[in-house]
Design a protein around this motif. Sequence first.
Motif, PDB file in Angstrom:
ATOM      1  N   PHE A 166      -5.972   8.768  -4.893  1.00  0.00           N
ATOM      2  CA  PHE A 166      -5.428   8.693  -6.253  1.00  0.00           C
ATOM      3  C   PHE A 166      -6.470   8.328  -7.313  1.00  0.00           C
ATOM      4  N   MET A 171      -6.346   5.689   0.857  1.00  0.00           N
ATOM      5  CA  MET A 171      -5.181   5.725  -0.038  1.00  0.00           C
ATOM      6  C   MET A 171      -5.632   5.632  -1.491  1.00  0.00           C
ATOM      7  N   HIS A 206       2.296   1.729  -3.318  1.00  0.00           N
ATOM      8  CA  HIS A 206       1.452   2.335  -4.339  1.00  0.00           C
ATOM      9  C   HIS A 206       1.170   3.805  -4.052  1.00  0.00           C
ATOM     10  N   GLY A 207       1.176   4.156  -2.804  1.00  0.00           N
ATOM     11  CA  GLY A 207       1.031   5.565  -2.442  1.00  0.00           C
ATOM     12  C   GLY A 207       2.188   6.380  -3.001  1.00  0.00           C
ATOM     13  N   MET A 249       0.816  -1.233   0.000  1.00  0.00           N
ATOM     14  CA  MET A 249       0.000   0.000   0.000  1.00  0.00           C
ATOM     15  C   MET A 249       0.846   1.278   0.000  1.00  0.00           C
ATOM     16  N   GLN A 283      -2.345   2.013 -12.454  1.00  0.00           N
ATOM     17  CA  GLN A 283      -3.675   1.776 -13.036  1.00  0.00           C
ATOM     18  C   GLN A 283      -4.239   0.439 -12.561  1.00  0.00           C
ATOM     19  N   TRP A 315      -3.511  -1.276  -9.898  1.00  0.00           N
ATOM     20  CA  TRP A 315      -3.835  -1.215  -8.476  1.00  0.00           C
ATOM     21  C   TRP A 315      -5.140  -0.456  -8.231  1.00  0.00           C
ATOM     22  N   LEU A 316      -5.305   0.661  -8.930  1.00  0.00           N
ATOM     23  CA  LEU A 316      -6.513   1.467  -8.736  1.00  0.00           C
ATOM     24  C   LEU A 316      -7.771   0.719  -9.189  1.00  0.00           C
ATOM     25  N   ALA A 317      -7.645  -0.048 -10.264  1.00  0.00           N
ATOM     26  CA  ALA A 317      -8.810  -0.749 -10.819  1.00  0.00           C
ATOM     27  C   ALA A 317      -9.171  -1.998 -10.009  1.00  0.00           C
ATOM     28  N   GLU A 318      -8.203  -2.525  -9.308  1.00  0.00           N
ATOM     29  CA  GLU A 318      -8.375  -3.722  -8.465  1.00  0.00           C
ATOM     30  C   GLU A 318      -9.415  -3.441  -7.370  1.00  0.00           C
ATOM     31  N   PRO A 319     -10.360  -4.365  -7.141  1.00  0.00           N
ATOM     32  CA  PRO A 319     -11.382  -4.081  -6.121  1.00  0.00           C
ATOM     33  C   PRO A 319     -10.789  -3.948  -4.721  1.00  0.00           C
ATOM     34  N   ALA A 320     -11.316  -2.993  -3.972  1.00  0.00           N
ATOM     35  CA  ALA A 320     -10.823  -2.740  -2.608  1.00  0.00           C
ATOM     36  C   ALA A 320     -11.712  -3.436  -1.597  1.00  0.00           C
ATOM     37  N   HIS A 321     -11.141  -3.861  -0.506  1.00  0.00           N
ATOM     38  CA  HIS A 321     -11.953  -4.437   0.566  1.00  0.00           C
ATOM     39  C   HIS A 321     -11.625  -3.692   1.852  1.00  0.00           C
ATOM     40  N   SER A 322     -12.677  -3.094   2.461  1.00  0.00           N
ATOM     41  CA  SER A 322     -12.436  -2.346   3.697  1.00  0.00           C
ATOM     42  C   SER A 322     -12.205  -3.326   4.834  1.00  0.00           C
ATOM     43  N   SER A 323     -11.047  -3.252   5.423  1.00  0.00           N
ATOM     44  CA  SER A 323     -10.698  -4.154   6.521  1.00  0.00           C
ATOM     45  C   SER A 323     -10.729  -3.374   7.834  1.00  0.00           C
ATOM     46  N   ALA A 324     -10.972  -4.084   8.912  1.00  0.00           N
ATOM     47  CA  ALA A 324     -11.010  -3.451  10.227  1.00  0.00           C
ATOM     48  C   ALA A 324      -9.634  -2.882  10.559  1.00  0.00           C
ATOM     49  N   GLN A 373     -19.361  -0.115  -4.871  1.00  0.00           N
ATOM     50  CA  GLN A 373     -18.982  -1.453  -4.404  1.00  0.00           C
ATOM     51  C   GLN A 373     -18.650  -1.432  -2.909  1.00  0.00           C
ATOM     52  N   GLN A 432     -20.487  -3.617   0.214  1.00  0.00           N
ATOM     53  CA  GLN A 432     -19.679  -4.343   1.197  1.00  0.00           C
ATOM     54  C   GLN A 432     -19.972  -3.863   2.605  1.00  0.00           C
TER      55      GLN A 432
END
Lengths: 183, 183
Positions: free
Chosen positions: B101, B97, A4-5, A1, A79, A81-90, B116, B120
């Motif tokens: 971007f 993050m 990528h930042g 992360m 690109q 990384w940005l297009a990859e789906p994100a999952h909000s984790s605790a 999305q 979730q």
Amino acid sequence: MLRHGILGLLNYGDMTGYEIRETFQNSLNFFWPAQTSQIYRELVVLEEKGWIERHAVAQSGKPDKNVCSITAQGRQELQRWLAEPAHSSATRSPILMKTFFMGELPETGSLDFFRQLRQQHCLYLETLGQTGDFISRYQAQVPDGKSTLFWQMTADFGQRYGQMYLQWLDSCIHLLETREEEP
Amino acid sequence: MLRHGILGLLNYGDMTGYEIRETFQNSLNFFWPAQTSQIYRELVVLEEKGWIERHAVAQSGKPDKNVCSITAQGRQELQRWLAEPAHSSATRSPILMKTFFMGELPETGSLDFFRQLRQQHCLYLETLGQTGDFISRYQAQVPDGKSTLFWQMTADFGQRYGQMYLQWLDSCIHLLETREEEP
DNA sequence: TTAATCATGTAACACGTTACATGATTGC
DNA sequence: GCAATCATGTAACGTGTTACATGATTAA
């Protein structure tokens, strides 16, 4: 992360490790604190992966700068990384961990705990405002206004979080204070 | 931190590593996710420090249990940790993050991103409710009502956070949707 | 018979933190 | 003369993640 930042920042323009650290401290810090040592370590990895290139630039008097620039491969990876789906984790919260076990402390101790946190938090809210200012100033400079919308969204999150946290602290303090009065 | 979380749980009563993991998953998970492997590793450290003791207990059919109990030294350490001043540190957010971007992605990509996340998050809000239920059920069992007040505070934080986050997502989606209509 | 639950862990790797090290320039 | 800023990093350690390994019991 963090990787990528850094890549994202270099996509806006060339920077040295030092400048990257500054930018993190000024704007990304409230949702991603980064140590200098960690940034330099990541830069080595980024170069190994071929996502950035580094070139030493001589300066009069001062030591050489090591300027980093993103490569075509790097842009592609950004690109992806940005297009990859994100999952909000605790996210881990040391504060909630302590709160959970506060019952083991004498009553006065827990009130002090929250009051102290409240004081700290008020100071923090001020620095948050500075981050907002920083983003606004940047906004004037950047020709492409598209990014700034998203920068403001992150700043807005910071504000909302800050308010929510303050309200929670107040509710905890209130609960403990009214408890104290009744036997 | 995880170290002290485990210590705090063992202070309520003896547990096996497996039970500790379960308790984390049922109640502490939303502010402190913990892997099984990490818990077992910490238990070794806890024992080395003399804060807990472990005893194998034979079971018919099943493999032996390794029951952990807190020592006097452990209780002392728990007190020390609780009394120690806490400092709220920034938590890392992969979501923010990416948001920062998002301007580099085509317009439709960013709307999908937030929609999305919203989906979730709605699922997550339901599991949060379950955590609240778990705490309520526990409350009935525990004779000392003091701890449960603090357990509820953490659950309340989860609720407030969840609401705040939902509102933020909605505001982001709204911003992007109204942007799309105007040229 | 297949998956889930109980129950234990190890090993390798990734990421974050803290402390240390160096050295010139600039402003007080 | 001293602290701050610019500018680079290394080393050791601490914590979190992922994958693997084992093996019995029980319910669908």
